[in-house]
Scaffold this active site. Structure first.
Site, short mmCIF file in Angstrom:
data_model
loop_
_atom_site.label_atom_id
_atom_site.label_comp_id
_atom_site.label_asym_id
_atom_site.label_seq_id
_atom_site.Cartn_x
_atom_site.Cartn_y
_atom_site.Cartn_z
N CYS A 171 19.51 -25.48 -0.27
CA CYS A 171 18.99 -25.91 1.03
C CYS A 171 19.73 -25.21 2.18
CB CYS A 171 19.12 -27.43 1.13
SG CYS A 171 18.80 -28.11 2.76
N CYS A 189 21.08 -27.50 4.92
CA CYS A 189 22.21 -28.25 4.36
C CYS A 189 23.49 -27.42 4.46
CB CYS A 189 21.97 -28.62 2.90
SG CYS A 189 20.54 -29.67 2.62
#
Length: 104
Positions: free
Chosen positions: A29, A32
């Site tokens: 991600c 993230c």
């Protein structure tokens, strides 16, 4: 350093009554990865006051299902063992500090 939440330890930490912040993330991600350094900084700044850590959605799925995590990053904020705030998406350090300060 940010705490590592797992399916084995998360419930115990949430139910401890202390303020808890869990960052739901995954290695793949990109957003993230962008907020990961912020989460680490906040974990150090609030050490001893708020337990701040990460939960890898690819490593465990109990919390992901229980809290209906559909997008990452998602941050959950707990106070006195109860979910009080949910933040989905990337965030600035100041925005996260505001939410963490509300737990204290």
């Amino acid at each position: 350093m940010a705490y590592i939440f797992t399916d084995d330890n998360a419930k115990q930490e949430i139910e401890s009554g202390k303020p808890v912040v869990i960052d739901f993330w995954a290695e793949w991600c990109v957003p993230c990865k962008r907020i990961a350094p912020i989460v680490e900084e906040l974990a150090e700044e609030y050490d001893g006051k708020v337990l701040i850590g990460k939960y890898d959605v690819d490593e465990g799925d109990d919390l992901t299902g229980e809290y209906n995590i559909r997008n990452i990053p998602t941050m959950l904020f707990f106070k006195d063992g109860k979910l009080v705030e949910r933040y989905v998406g990337s965030a600035t350090k100041d925005k996260l500090k505001e939410k963490i300060d509300a737990l204290l």
